[in-house]
Design a protein around this motif. Sequence first.
Motif, mmCIF file in Angstrom:
data_model
loop_
_atom_site.group_PDB
_atom_site.id
_atom_site.type_symbol
_atom_site.label_atom_id
_atom_site.label_comp_id
_atom_site.label_asym_id
_atom_site.label_seq_id
_atom_site.Cartn_x
_atom_site.Cartn_y
_atom_site.Cartn_z
ATOM 1 N N GLY B 34 75.226 -47.008 20.668
ATOM 2 C CA GLY B 34 73.958 -47.336 21.309
ATOM 3 C C GLY B 34 74.097 -47.905 22.701
ATOM 4 N N LEU B 36 74.546 -48.032 26.674
ATOM 5 C CA LEU B 36 74.274 -47.182 27.823
ATOM 6 C C LEU B 36 75.199 -47.696 28.916
ATOM 7 C CD1 LEU B 36 72.768 -45.078 29.358
ATOM 8 C CD2 LEU B 36 70.769 -46.546 29.423
ATOM 9 N N LEU B 184 68.032 -41.045 30.035
ATOM 10 C CA LEU B 184 69.024 -42.022 29.576
ATOM 11 C C LEU B 184 68.357 -43.055 28.668
ATOM 12 C CD1 LEU B 184 71.198 -42.720 32.774
ATOM 13 C CD2 LEU B 184 71.689 -41.216 30.848
ATOM 14 N N ARG B 185 67.178 -43.556 29.080
ATOM 15 C CA ARG B 185 66.491 -44.566 28.272
ATOM 16 C C ARG B 185 66.043 -43.989 26.937
ATOM 17 N NH1 ARG B 185 63.864 -47.351 33.405
ATOM 18 N NH2 ARG B 185 65.735 -48.578 33.896
ATOM 19 N N ASN B 188 68.970 -43.748 24.741
ATOM 20 C CA ASN B 188 69.320 -45.108 24.348
ATOM 21 C C ASN B 188 68.399 -45.594 23.226
ATOM 22 O OD1 ASN B 188 68.867 -48.347 25.364
ATOM 23 N ND2 ASN B 188 70.912 -47.574 24.902
ATOM 24 N N LYS B 189 67.110 -45.282 23.344
ATOM 25 C CA LYS B 189 66.123 -45.692 22.348
ATOM 26 C C LYS B 189 66.439 -45.052 20.998
ATOM 27 C CE LYS B 189 62.073 -45.749 24.404
ATOM 28 N NZ LYS B 189 60.857 -44.997 24.794
ATOM 29 N N THR B 193 74.856 -43.086 22.178
ATOM 30 C CA THR B 193 75.752 -43.754 23.103
ATOM 31 C C THR B 193 75.923 -42.865 24.332
ATOM 32 O OG1 THR B 193 76.910 -44.514 21.136
ATOM 33 C CG2 THR B 193 77.991 -44.891 23.263
ATOM 34 N N PHE B 208 71.891 -49.797 33.423
ATOM 35 C CA PHE B 208 72.890 -49.804 32.343
ATOM 36 C C PHE B 208 73.016 -51.167 31.678
ATOM 37 C CE2 PHE B 208 74.112 -46.570 35.441
ATOM 38 C CZ PHE B 208 74.187 -45.450 34.633
ATOM 39 N N ASP B 209 73.163 -51.157 30.341
ATOM 40 C CA ASP B 209 73.330 -52.432 29.638
ATOM 41 C C ASP B 209 74.798 -52.730 29.339
ATOM 42 O OD1 ASP B 209 74.007 -50.805 27.504
ATOM 43 O OD2 ASP B 209 72.097 -51.053 26.465
#
Lengths: 326, 254
Positions: B34, B36, B184-185, B188-189, B193, B208-209
């Motif tokens: 998960g 990003l 990307l989001r 991610n949701k 990965t 990015f997280d």
Amino acid sequence: MAERRVWAMIAALLALGVLLVPLSQALFGLRLTYTVRVVALGGSLLGALSGAVGCFAVLRRESLLGDALSHAALPGVAVGFLLAGRQLGALLVGAGIASWLGLRLVAAILRTTRIKQDAALGIVLASFFAAGIALLTYIQSLPEASQAGLDSFIFGQAAAIIASDIALLGAVGLAVTLVLALLWKEFKLITFDAEFASAGGLRGGLIDALLSTLIVVTIVLGLQLAGVILMVGMLIAPAIAARQWTHSLEQMVVLAAALGAFAGGSGAVISALDSDIPTGPMIIVVAFALVALSITLAPGRGVLWRQLRQRENRRHFRSRRLETGA
Amino acid sequence: MPEPAELALVIDDLTVAYDQKPAIWDIDLEVPQGALMAIVGPNGAGKSTLIKAALNLIPRAAGSVLFHGKPYEAARHLVGYVPQRGSVDWDFPTSVLDVVTMGLYGKLGWLRRPGRRERAQALAALEQVGLLDYAGRQISQLSGGQQQRTFLARALVQDAQIYFMDEPFAAVDATTEAAIVNILRELNKRGRTVLVVHHDLQTVPEYFDWLTLLNVEVVASGPTCQVFTLDNLQKTYGGRVTSLHGGQVLAAGG
């Protein structure tokens, strides 16, 4: 619309090809002997095969690899003769093995040294071809008489084609068509984006080897007709011409096969006009005449088309400037 | 610490050498499911090399890579890939829809041809990246940004668990950048990965997280809020990063 135009063109080419023999008899008063017909049929079959397979060589930017591989076949012809005598099967198997070794050698040079691709191709082409010429010269000094005509593999000798060769060409052509049809999407993907193909779960190395094998097989079959020097023309000319007319790989391959068949057949018929016109080179000349025509005339990509459009654009913008100025 | 089962990617001791000089050296990396994640570093830091070595596209000198606990051979179907846009010939005779459908070839397997279902999936992916109107277009007519979105759509139809994207933001227009960020989001949701080779330090904290700073070796890796510090960036870029004011980074030669 553009798609239909190309299919129509393919149909016209095929019709022209079928009518080639009666037409040339009616128009030029040509008397086509059995031999000429066999050669013309062989030329078209080979043209169709190399046209279709050549598309992948051209799109993978491996045109010159085709040239190196056909030159590399020559020592194999000589070794095949020394081991088994003058049997076409042995000569072609020898040619195939030598050509395949040339392919592996290019790959090995690229993998293990810093030598660039063009130089690697030069190395394989020159060294294999030189070895082939040396072996052929040695064979010619042998006392037996059966070696006569072996050097026809250098420039090709269409007249040597007999009915059983046609059967071989037809059978292999059918097999190649079957492989192309079955592995169409794999070949397409590896040609467009080899990295993605490998990352996405396709066996990239295996597909690559299969495609290279098809190219080698095609080259070997064409050696008798076109010779090791001109074979690359059979391989790339129909593909280059076809690329000008269409934006779809499917159409490109079919059109290249049709153009190749047309060049092969008509080249053979033209060379029958006079016994001094060699068949193999004539076929290549026709093929590259088709390339020149396509590069000039094809809508969209053709040189003439682009110049016309440029002129039109210029006139269009000039008139608009006048309007805004007034 | 996350449980081992939650790790989407584990890289252990990975080294790749070109002509004896290591391109990446002794990479140890753990990416939780998960995440990003941006992979950031100067030119020649080995960012693309890291991705390609992980995906077995170039030979490794040493090391192992596990995707959801499995080696690459057993995990191909879990992996999606967006190569650099410049890696293919965009004059290839094919259409946008055709290129996107190529993302399904791996799942289709040998001999089977894409049919109506595959076409629908490809069209859905094109809609997601805002290129539905271009489905029948020749790929030679696309702009750079549209090319990038076509590649993104091709990766989307792969429906992978872990995505590798090689510089998707390189030289694209604002529309494309926004479209990529949205995708990307969205990924991610859905718990996917995503690893992205990235160049623009300014946007790292926003997009990015998770972050890996790379310069041949891993300088730091972890949640962006912990890793994205002036000290770490200076270690990565060799002191050429001059200031860090509330997320504003000035990097020379990044």
